[in-house]
Every structure is written in C-alpha cells, then in structure tokens.
Design an enzyme around this catalytic site. Structure first.
Site, PDB file in Angstrom:
ATOM      1  N   CYS A 184       0.828  -1.207   0.000  1.00  0.00           N
ATOM      2  CA  CYS A 184       0.000   0.000   0.000  1.00  0.00           C
ATOM      3  C   CYS A 184       0.866   1.262   0.000  1.00  0.00           C
ATOM      4  O   CYS A 184       1.600   1.505   0.960  1.00  0.00           O
ATOM      5  CB  CYS A 184      -0.908  -0.057   1.230  1.00  0.00           C
ATOM      6  SG  CYS A 184      -1.709   1.483   1.674  1.00  0.00           S
ATOM      7  N   CYS A 235       0.253   3.694   2.858  1.00  0.00           N
ATOM      8  CA  CYS A 235       0.751   3.067   4.097  1.00  0.00           C
ATOM      9  C   CYS A 235       2.252   3.296   4.226  1.00  0.00           C
ATOM     10  O   CYS A 235       2.757   3.585   5.317  1.00  0.00           O
ATOM     11  CB  CYS A 235       0.470   1.564   4.104  1.00  0.00           C
ATOM     12  SG  CYS A 235      -1.274   1.125   4.025  1.00  0.00           S
TER      13      CYS A 235
END
Length: 102
Positions: free
Chosen positions: A30, A33
């Site tokens: 991600c 992230c």
C-alpha cells in the site's frame, strides 16, 4: 521503531492495557501506508504516553475484520482497551498528533 504486532498479541498489547494505543492497519503493498510509516516513527519519537503499533492486514486479517477495516491505512485509537477514534487514509504528522490529542 514502531513494533509490528500479531493477532495473538493484539489483546495483550492493545485491548487489555490502560494506556492509549494507536494501531496502524497497513499492508506492505500500500503506497499511502508506506508514506504513513515514517510519520508514525516521528510521532513515536516525540510522545511517550501513547503506544503506537502496526498490524499487517494481509497477515492478520481476522483483527482487520473484527474492527471493520475496509480501507488502508486506517488508524484506530484505543483508550482503556476501547476503540475511541478512527482515521482512514494518509494523514500528516500534525494531524496524527491532533488525532491522538497532542
């Protein structure tokens, strides 16, 4: 360094403690992230009364399901074992500090 925890550690490190815990639900693939990781490291270096932990949703999906994590990154703030706040998506260091009440 912000520690990674597992499903088996979640109760002991998040739900059964009296101090505030910020949980970062993330995945290694991600992009947002990956951007949030260094921000949380900076916050962890500045605050000592809020524990920050990370949990990988791909490896620990049952915890993500329990807390209805639909998008990542998601931050959950626990106080006395109860989830009291939720933030979805990337946020800045200042926004994280505000989120945890600093």
């Amino acid at each position: 360094m912000v520690p990674h925890i597992t499903q088996s550690e979640f109760a002991d490190k998040v739900e059964n403690v009296s101090y505030p815990v910020l949980v970062d639900f993330f995945a290694t693939w991600c992009g947002p992230c990956k951007m949030l990781g260094p921000v949380l490291e900076q916050v962890a270096a500045k605050v000592d009364d809020v524990q920050i932990v990370k949990i990988n949703v791909d490896e620990e999906s049952s915890v993500a399901e329990k807390y209805n994590i639909m998008s990542i990154p998601t931050l959950l703030l626990f106080k006395s074992g109860e989830c009291v706040a939720k933030s979805v998506g990337f946020i800045s260091e200042g926004q994280v500090m505000e989120f945890i009440g600093k």
